[in-house]
Design a protein around this motif. Structure first.
Motif, PDB file in Angstrom:
ATOM      1  N   ALA A  21       0.833  -1.203   0.000  1.00 45.89           N
ATOM      2  CA  ALA A  21       0.000   0.000   0.000  1.00 45.89           C
ATOM      3  C   ALA A  21       0.865   1.251   0.000  1.00 45.89           C
ATOM      4  O   ALA A  21       0.569   2.240  -0.685  1.00 45.89           O
ATOM      5  CB  ALA A  21      -0.923  -0.003   1.215  1.00 45.89           C
ATOM      6  N   ALA A  22       1.972   1.210   0.752  1.00 48.87           N
ATOM      7  CA  ALA A  22       2.907   2.344   0.769  1.00 48.87           C
ATOM      8  C   ALA A  22       3.727   2.382  -0.519  1.00 48.87           C
ATOM      9  O   ALA A  22       4.032   3.452  -1.044  1.00 48.87           O
ATOM     10  CB  ALA A  22       3.831   2.233   1.981  1.00 48.87           C
ATOM     11  N   GLY A  23       4.067   1.207  -1.034  1.00 47.01           N
ATOM     12  CA  GLY A  23       4.851   1.133  -2.265  1.00 47.01           C
ATOM     13  C   GLY A  23       4.109   1.662  -3.473  1.00 47.01           C
ATOM     14  O   GLY A  23       4.715   2.210  -4.404  1.00 47.01           O
ATOM     15  N   GLU A  24       2.790   1.525  -3.456  1.00 48.95           N
ATOM     16  CA  GLU A  24       1.992   2.000  -4.589  1.00 48.95           C
ATOM     17  C   GLU A  24       2.158   3.500  -4.805  1.00 48.95           C
ATOM     18  O   GLU A  24       2.234   3.960  -5.952  1.00 48.95           O
ATOM     19  CB  GLU A  24       0.515   1.683  -4.366  1.00 48.95           C
ATOM     20  N   SER A  25       2.223   4.260  -3.716  1.00 42.57           N
ATOM     21  CA  SER A  25       2.339   5.718  -3.868  1.00 42.57           C
ATOM     22  C   SER A  25       3.658   6.103  -4.523  1.00 42.57           C
ATOM     23  O   SER A  25       3.720   7.067  -5.293  1.00 42.57           O
ATOM     24  CB  SER A  25       2.206   6.400  -2.499  1.00 42.57           C
ATOM     25  N   ILE A  26       4.739   5.357  -4.242  1.00 42.41           N
ATOM     26  CA  ILE A  26       6.033   5.634  -4.887  1.00 42.41           C
ATOM     27  C   ILE A  26       5.997   5.200  -6.347  1.00 42.41           C
ATOM     28  O   ILE A  26       6.437   5.922  -7.237  1.00 42.41           O
ATOM     29  CB  ILE A  26       7.178   4.919  -4.150  1.00 42.41           C
ATOM     30  N   TYR A  27       5.452   4.007  -6.581  1.00 37.91           N
ATOM     31  CA  TYR A  27       5.415   3.487  -7.948  1.00 37.91           C
ATOM     32  C   TYR A  27       4.609   4.399  -8.865  1.00 37.91           C
ATOM     33  O   TYR A  27       5.000   4.664  -9.999  1.00 37.91           O
ATOM     34  CB  TYR A  27       4.812   2.075  -7.956  1.00 37.91           C
ATOM     35  N   ARG A  28       3.491   4.900  -8.368  1.00 36.28           N
ATOM     36  CA  ARG A  28       2.597   5.692  -9.201  1.00 36.28           C
ATOM     37  C   ARG A  28       2.841   7.194  -9.122  1.00 36.28           C
ATOM     38  O   ARG A  28       2.539   7.928 -10.065  1.00 36.28           O
ATOM     39  CB  ARG A  28       1.137   5.394  -8.833  1.00 36.28           C
ATOM     40  N   GLY A  29       3.407   7.654  -8.007  1.00 32.09           N
ATOM     41  CA  GLY A  29       3.573   9.098  -7.851  1.00 32.09           C
ATOM     42  C   GLY A  29       4.995   9.570  -7.645  1.00 32.09           C
ATOM     43  O   GLY A  29       5.257  10.775  -7.597  1.00 32.09           O
ATOM     44  N   GLY A  30       5.941   8.618  -7.507  1.00 33.15           N
ATOM     45  CA  GLY A  30       7.333   8.998  -7.280  1.00 33.15           C
ATOM     46  C   GLY A  30       7.586   9.400  -5.831  1.00 33.15           C
ATOM     47  O   GLY A  30       6.744   9.215  -4.957  1.00 33.15           O
ATOM     48  N   TYR A  31       8.764   9.958  -5.607  1.00 33.69           N
ATOM     49  CA  TYR A  31       9.173  10.392  -4.265  1.00 33.69           C
ATOM     50  C   TYR A  31       9.791  11.774  -4.415  1.00 33.69           C
ATOM     51  O   TYR A  31      10.985  11.920  -4.674  1.00 33.69           O
ATOM     52  CB  TYR A  31      10.161   9.378  -3.684  1.00 33.69           C
ATOM     53  N   ALA A  32       8.953  12.791  -4.265  1.00 33.41           N
ATOM     54  CA  ALA A  32       9.350  14.165  -4.565  1.00 33.41           C
ATOM     55  C   ALA A  32      10.505  14.653  -3.705  1.00 33.41           C
ATOM     56  O   ALA A  32      11.329  15.455  -4.163  1.00 33.41           O
ATOM     57  CB  ALA A  32       8.143  15.095  -4.394  1.00 33.41           C
ATOM     58  N   CYS A  46       7.712   5.325 -10.895  1.00 33.88           N
ATOM     59  CA  CYS A  46       8.260   4.129 -11.551  1.00 33.88           C
ATOM     60  C   CYS A  46       7.469   3.777 -12.805  1.00 33.88           C
ATOM     61  O   CYS A  46       8.030   3.275 -13.783  1.00 33.88           O
ATOM     62  CB  CYS A  46       8.246   2.943 -10.595  1.00 33.88           C
ATOM     63  N   MET A  47       6.156   4.044 -12.742  1.00 37.51           N
ATOM     64  CA  MET A  47       5.317   3.649 -13.878  1.00 37.51           C
ATOM     65  C   MET A  47       5.601   4.473 -15.130  1.00 37.51           C
ATOM     66  O   MET A  47       5.181   4.092 -16.223  1.00 37.51           O
ATOM     67  CB  MET A  47       3.839   3.752 -13.516  1.00 37.51           C
ATOM     68  N   SER A  48       6.329   5.570 -14.990  1.00 43.71           N
ATOM     69  CA  SER A  48       6.648   6.354 -16.182  1.00 43.71           C
ATOM     70  C   SER A  48       7.567   5.585 -17.126  1.00 43.71           C
ATOM     71  O   SER A  48       7.571   5.838 -18.333  1.00 43.71           O
ATOM     72  CB  SER A  48       7.288   7.690 -15.795  1.00 43.71           C
ATOM     73  N   CYS A  49       8.333   4.648 -16.600  1.00 46.35           N
ATOM     74  CA  CYS A  49       9.193   3.801 -17.446  1.00 46.35           C
ATOM     75  C   CYS A  49       8.693   2.361 -17.543  1.00 46.35           C
ATOM     76  O   CYS A  49       8.880   1.710 -18.571  1.00 46.35           O
ATOM     77  CB  CYS A  49      10.623   3.790 -16.908  1.00 46.35           C
ATOM     78  N   HIS A  50       8.095   1.866 -16.457  1.00 50.36           N
ATOM     79  CA  HIS A  50       7.701   0.458 -16.428  1.00 50.36           C
ATOM     80  C   HIS A  50       6.213   0.242 -16.675  1.00 50.36           C
ATOM     81  O   HIS A  50       5.758  -0.899 -16.725  1.00 50.36           O
ATOM     82  CB  HIS A  50       8.104  -0.169 -15.082  1.00 50.36           C
ATOM     83  N   GLY A  51       5.479   1.343 -16.852  1.00 52.84           N
ATOM     84  CA  GLY A  51       4.062   1.245 -17.174  1.00 52.84           C
ATOM     85  C   GLY A  51       3.184   1.112 -15.937  1.00 52.84           C
ATOM     86  O   GLY A  51       3.633   0.624 -14.899  1.00 52.84           O
ATOM     87  N   PRO A  52       1.925   1.530 -16.041  1.00 53.77           N
ATOM     88  CA  PRO A  52       0.998   1.471 -14.901  1.00 53.77           C
ATOM     89  C   PRO A  52       0.813   0.071 -14.340  1.00 53.77           C
ATOM     90  O   PRO A  52       0.591  -0.108 -13.146  1.00 53.77           O
ATOM     91  CB  PRO A  52      -0.314   2.006 -15.494  1.00 53.77           C
TER      92      PRO A  52
END
Length: 205
Positions: free
Chosen positions: A119-130, A137-143
């Motif tokens: 659940a915490a990892g999803e926010s990084i994968y989808r929104g990054g870590y400002a 992550c999904m910007s390169c590996h896809g949604p």
């Protein structure tokens, strides 16, 4: 002059298409050559060992590129260096085509702890870590984690243990990745964040 230019362009395009066709691997030939790979990566590209990557359904071009990196010494792994040493470019292309053709049918079972991490990892994968300037992550590996050929691999349908180890290797500099991108990203992540990302990506399919 225009006719000559059009002719030159057509010939150039044809040469590119022909070159790509020659470079494309043969999946059937790759299947025959994959027997030795099965010990670590499974007969159908799904590894029984959680620390080894699943190869089934990987984006076209990625496996061939990694095999070439092992062979050249760009990537360092005692087993893979030995396995890749005798492979030709054609062998690598064939293996690549075979594994790309397989269905990445992986059944992932996450514990309650894993689900909390995910659940915490999803926010990084989808929104990054400002805070560290890390993009999603999904910007390169896809949604859905399916990757983008050939430099951005599929991260879905992988074991959590493998994903965590890969990210830690990037963080430590043991792996660099395409243009050093993954080292820069993983270096800015804490070990807890890496566990969170690994848990989330393992649940993608």
């Amino acid at each position: 002059m225009l006719k000559k230019l059009l002719l030159s362009t057509t010939l150039f395009a044809s040469a590119l298409i022909g070159g790509n066709a020659m470079a494309a691997g043969n999946a059937e030939a790759g299947k025959a050559k994959s027997a030795v790979c099965a010990a670590c990566h499974g007969a159908e590209g799904i590894s029984a060992l959680a620390v080894n990557p699943n190869l089934a359904g990987q984006v076209p071009g990625y496996i061939a590129a990694q095999l070439a990196a092992f062979k050249s010494g760009e990537r360092n792994n005692a087993i893979m260096t030995g396995q890749s040493a005798g492979l030709s470019d054609e062998d690598m292309a064939d293996l690549d085509a075979y594994y790309a053709s397989l269905v990445p049918n992986v059944q992932v079972s996450l514990t309650e702890e894993d689900k909390e991490l995910a659940a915490a990892g999803e926010s990084i994968y989808r929104g990054g870590y400002a805070d560290r300037g890390i993009s999603a992550c999904m910007s390169c590996h896809g949604p859905t984690g399916h990757g983008i050929p050939k430099n951005y691999p599929r991260v879905s349908a992988q074991h959590k243990a493998y994903l965590e180890k890969a990210l830690l290797d990037y963080k430590k500099g043991d792996r660099v990745g395409y243009n050093g991108i993954m080292h820069s990203i993983a270096f800015g992540l804490s070990e807890l964040q890496i566990k969170q990302l690994a848990a989330y990506m393992a649940g993608l399919n």
